[in-house]
Write a protein that holds these residues in place. Structure first.
Motif, mmCIF file in Angstrom:
data_model
loop_
_atom_site.group_PDB
_atom_site.id
_atom_site.type_symbol
_atom_site.label_atom_id
_atom_site.label_comp_id
_atom_site.label_asym_id
_atom_site.label_seq_id
_atom_site.Cartn_x
_atom_site.Cartn_y
_atom_site.Cartn_z
ATOM 1 N N LEU A 165 11.759 57.310 68.763
ATOM 2 C CA LEU A 165 12.949 56.781 69.099
ATOM 3 C C LEU A 165 13.123 56.926 70.634
ATOM 4 C CD1 LEU A 165 15.436 57.731 65.974
ATOM 5 C CD2 LEU A 165 14.696 55.686 67.007
ATOM 6 N N LYS A 168 13.613 55.085 72.752
ATOM 7 C CA LYS A 168 15.208 54.150 73.552
ATOM 8 C C LYS A 168 15.717 55.531 73.693
ATOM 9 C CE LYS A 168 18.649 52.786 70.362
ATOM 10 N NZ LYS A 168 18.696 52.128 69.102
ATOM 11 N N ASN A 316 12.629 45.300 71.638
ATOM 12 C CA ASN A 316 11.464 47.209 72.317
ATOM 13 C C ASN A 316 12.415 47.993 71.228
ATOM 14 O OD1 ASN A 316 9.998 46.328 74.768
ATOM 15 N ND2 ASN A 316 12.219 45.567 75.808
ATOM 16 N N ASP A 317 13.454 47.534 70.490
ATOM 17 C CA ASP A 317 14.189 48.585 69.773
ATOM 18 C C ASP A 317 13.578 49.220 68.546
ATOM 19 O OD1 ASP A 317 16.355 50.417 68.375
ATOM 20 O OD2 ASP A 317 18.007 49.277 68.611
#
Length: 368
Positions: A165, A168, A316-317
């Motif tokens: 993460l 992000k 991408n997430d």
């Protein structure tokens, strides 16, 4: 000779007819207000047919909703556990702003939540927070149709995010930073000083102080065990979604020392993609958890499903990543051979037809 032949034939027939016992499967599922009762009933029956045994069902705080939906779930032959966040309660009128956790910079999670707007964490050291949660879960546990209370967000905010993460949120979390470190409210600081003699606000690197970490582990543990006493007194089960570990991840990043919790079962969120790991890691953290609790209670390995497998490499997430159909069987296998009692899906709505095809075979295999 004929007798011996008959025994051999009979044994062969038995072995040919033998079908492995299905492994227990649960699923996290959120309530859909747009669905009527008939549609909900159809959904629950379909999940039962596909191999789901029980639901961790999220529908807010209204006992009447849980009573109505719970009956539909029970009619479908499923267990019904109410999935209600614990330390994250949003901006609730029943909760004074002084009850929210405070970070190492002195900022409240009410006004300046970490990472995302919904990270409005309460402080587990406040008696009024305990009163609120006890009242909430007591009312839900009183519902006849409810089999158990499922705790979630029973922790502090992530002082270090899972590595998958970082990009992000445009962060490099190589250590604990004060803006993500909770709770430094006046009550926590003073209670820790009374206990240890240490004013944590004067310590240059609070992350190096093991007593301060243990103090926060114990705050969460004490809250869980108080809630467990209340729910058990109602003759209901209590369980929780936890971070993997507990030692490798849960304690380190969210202050969960869950091997000390007096609850009935554990649902570690073994979301390997969040940690940039493969399915073998799921097995390793499952074994860690089983060992930590001495195999004394059920552990259901939480599996994060990729909703659009064809897009995973370009997505991408990381919260849209997860297990591909071709990874699901090994994720189940790694969980089971390392001591899990079963698995829990996040979520059935993310499962594609290809996932279900793999799943229906994998849950009937014997894992030694």
């Amino acid at each position: 000779m004929k007798k011996l032949l008959a025994i051999v034939v009979f044994t062969f027939i038995l072995s040919s007819c033998h079908k492995p016992t299905k492994i227990p499967v649960y699923a996290w599922l959120s309530h859909s207000k747009s669905m009527n009762d008939a549609e909900l009933a159809t959904q629950f029956k379909d999940l039962k047919m596909k191999g789901i045994d029980g639901l961790m069902y999220s529908a807010g705080h209204d006992p009447e909703v849980y009573k109505r939906v719970g009956q539909l779930v029970k009619d479908a032959g499923l267990e019904f556990h109410t999935w209600i966040p614990t330390m994250v309660q949003g901006k609730n009128k029943k909760l004074d702003t002084t009850l929210y956790a405070v970070n190492g910079l002195g900022k409240s999670a009410f006004t300046d939540p970490a990472y995302v707007p919904h990270y409005t964490f309460l402080c587990p050291n406040k008696e009024k927070v305990a009163d609120f949660l006890i009242e909430l879960y007591s009312a839900i546990a009183d519902i006849k149709e409810v089999d158990g209370i499922h705790l979630d967000y029973i922790r502090f905010p992530d002082v270090i995010l899972a590595k998958g993460l970082w990009e992000k949120y445009d962060l490099v979390m190589d250590k604990e930073y004060p803006q993500f470190d909770y709770c430094y409210c006046d009550e926590c600081v003073s209670d820790f000083k009374a206990l240890s003699g240490i004013d944590i606000t004067t310590v240059e690197d609070p992350s190096s102080n093991q007593e301060w970490k243990q103090f926060r582990y114990d705050l969460i543990t004490n809250m869980v065990n108080r809630l467990a006493d209340v729910v058990h007194a109602k003759k209901k089960k209590i369980n929780a979604a936890v971070f993997p570990g507990p030692n490798s991840v849960a304690k380190r990043i969210v202050r969960q020392e869950w091997d000390k919790w007096n609850i009935d079962s554990f649902y570690p969120m073994n979301y390997n993609d969040f940690y940039l790991e493969d399915t073998k890691w799921i097995g390793a953290v499952t074994q860690e958890g089983v060992t930590a609790i001495n195999n004394s209670k059920p552990i259901y390995s939480g599996l994060f499903i990729c909703p659009k497998p064809e897009n995973k490499t370009s997505e991408n997430d990381p919260e849209n990543h997860g297990l591909l159909p071709e990874e699901l069987e090994d994720a189940i296998k790694q969980s089971m051979i390392n001591g899990a009692t079963g698995v829990c899906l996040f979520t059935p709505k993310r499962m594609t037809e290809a996932h279900w095809e793999v799943f229906k075979k994998a849950i009937y295999k014997e894992y030694n």
